[in-house]
Design an enzyme around this catalytic site. Sequence first.
Site, short mmCIF file in Angstrom:
data_model
loop_
_atom_site.label_atom_id
_atom_site.label_comp_id
_atom_site.label_asym_id
_atom_site.label_seq_id
_atom_site.Cartn_x
_atom_site.Cartn_y
_atom_site.Cartn_z
N ASP A 1 -23.24 -21.01 4.48
CA ASP A 1 -24.55 -20.64 3.91
C ASP A 1 -25.71 -21.26 4.68
O ASP A 1 -26.86 -20.93 4.44
CB ASP A 1 -24.63 -20.95 2.40
CG ASP A 1 -24.72 -22.43 2.07
OD1 ASP A 1 -24.80 -23.27 2.99
OD2 ASP A 1 -24.71 -22.74 0.87
N ASP A 2 -25.44 -22.16 5.61
CA ASP A 2 -26.51 -22.79 6.37
C ASP A 2 -26.96 -21.93 7.55
O ASP A 2 -27.98 -22.25 8.18
CB ASP A 2 -26.04 -24.15 6.91
CG ASP A 2 -25.68 -25.11 5.78
OD1 ASP A 2 -26.59 -25.44 4.99
OD2 ASP A 2 -24.52 -25.52 5.68
N SER B 1 -28.84 -21.47 1.94
CA SER B 1 -28.31 -22.51 1.08
C SER B 1 -28.76 -22.29 -0.36
O SER B 1 -29.91 -21.92 -0.60
CB SER B 1 -28.85 -23.83 1.61
OG SER B 1 -28.04 -24.87 1.24
N ASN C 1 -20.20 -27.02 4.85
CA ASN C 1 -21.58 -27.03 4.39
C ASN C 1 -22.27 -28.34 4.77
O ASN C 1 -21.63 -29.39 4.81
CB ASN C 1 -21.59 -26.89 2.86
CG ASN C 1 -22.99 -26.72 2.33
OD1 ASN C 1 -23.65 -25.73 2.61
ND2 ASN C 1 -23.46 -27.70 1.57
N SER D 1 -17.20 -28.78 2.53
CA SER D 1 -18.55 -29.34 2.47
C SER D 1 -18.50 -30.80 2.88
O SER D 1 -17.54 -31.50 2.55
CB SER D 1 -19.10 -29.24 1.04
OG SER D 1 -19.10 -27.89 0.60
C1 LIG Z 1 -31.82 -24.98 3.85
O1 LIG Z 1 -32.08 -24.65 2.51
C2 LIG Z 1 -31.90 -25.72 1.60
C3 LIG Z 1 -32.09 -25.20 0.19
O2 LIG Z 1 -33.28 -24.46 0.08
C4 LIG Z 1 -32.85 -26.87 1.95
O3 LIG Z 1 -32.60 -27.97 1.10
C5 LIG Z 1 -32.62 -27.28 3.40
O4 LIG Z 1 -33.57 -28.26 3.77
C6 LIG Z 1 -32.78 -26.07 4.30
N1 LIG Z 1 -32.52 -26.45 5.69
C7 LIG Z 1 -33.35 -26.14 6.69
C8 LIG Z 1 -32.95 -26.59 8.05
O5 LIG Z 1 -34.36 -25.50 6.51
#
Ligand SMILES: *[C@@H]1O[C@H](CO)[C@@H](O)[C@H](O)[C@H]1NC(C)=O
Length: 298
Positions: free
Chosen positions: A25-26, A57, A130, A163
Amino acid sequence: MRAQFILSALPILGAQGARILQSNDDGWAELYIRSLNGALNAAGHDVVLSAPADNGSGTGSSDKEPSPRTDPCEYDSCPANSGPVGSNATNPRLNWVNSFPVTSVRYGIDTFAPQIWNGQGPELVVSGPNVGSNLWLAVPFSGTVGVAVYSSHEAGIPAIAFSGASDGNLAFNTSPVPARSTVYAQLATQFTNAVLAAGAPYLPEDVWLNVNFPKVEGDCTDPAKFKWVLSRINPGVFSDKDVETCGSDRLPTENSVINAGGCRISVSVGDSTDKTTAPAEKQAVVLQKLGGLLSCLD
Ligand SMILES: *[C@@H]1O[C@H](CO)[C@@H](O)[C@H](O)[C@H]1NC(C)=O
Ligand SMILES: *[C@@H]1O[C@H](CO)[C@@H](O)[C@H](O)[C@H]1NC(C)=O
């Protein structure tokens, strides 16, 4: 060195390379999924990756047809205006889908994988690792879990969600690759090989495995130091008995396994129909398959 020995020793144990579909999901360009891609390939598997174009995410089981992009993909990993789905310019096994994590694995199963594998689908779906833990209350919201639940329930393909508690997002081309990414990749490969080595069917129907690694720090930087403990997702106060193991018919929660320290990894048998803990008879199948790898909490 130890982990490399484990990986290279596998062919001697008779493990076969499997068709593995990776997602997360990342996003497709996150370093953790790319380190795992390298480790699974090095272990002799036939791997296709299909993951979101951006960080998805916390989007659980959301699924929506991909729409054309205007911006570059995360970490500048695809050019602007490059359509609703795409692939790495030189490696058709690395693919992105401009939508949710579940949509990306659905495209992988239905479209990308059969193109690479002459119409065949994946034998196993591996989600993650994750960036950050997915324990108990976080499980229903996790896209990493959503991917594994879609695969095992809707698509009928066994699936594992990994994860790692060590967080901080990193791009695919980060150099040098930090230990946390390499260690999670080696551990996930070791576990994947153990599931495959126990033979098909790899998991019971409607089951996914929810695997959480502790932080890679202190004494826990060598893959050989980690211990795998069978756990449950939610506390079991009002639940039916768990499989009997380690002198009890109540498994420890995944939170209690991680909180116990000692480089312990929690391995929960998840019920893909509702994202809770699977019943004892399904836990028993996994215990039987992985027995040699697992250890008791105390
Ligand atoms: C990815 O999304 C999550 C949840 O919104 C957030 O906590 C995280 O910082 C985000 N990562 C990046 C690299 O933007
Ligand atoms: C595309 O694939 C090449 C060759 O495998 C690799 O060097 C490059 O980092 C990849 N880029 C992305 C964004 O995946």
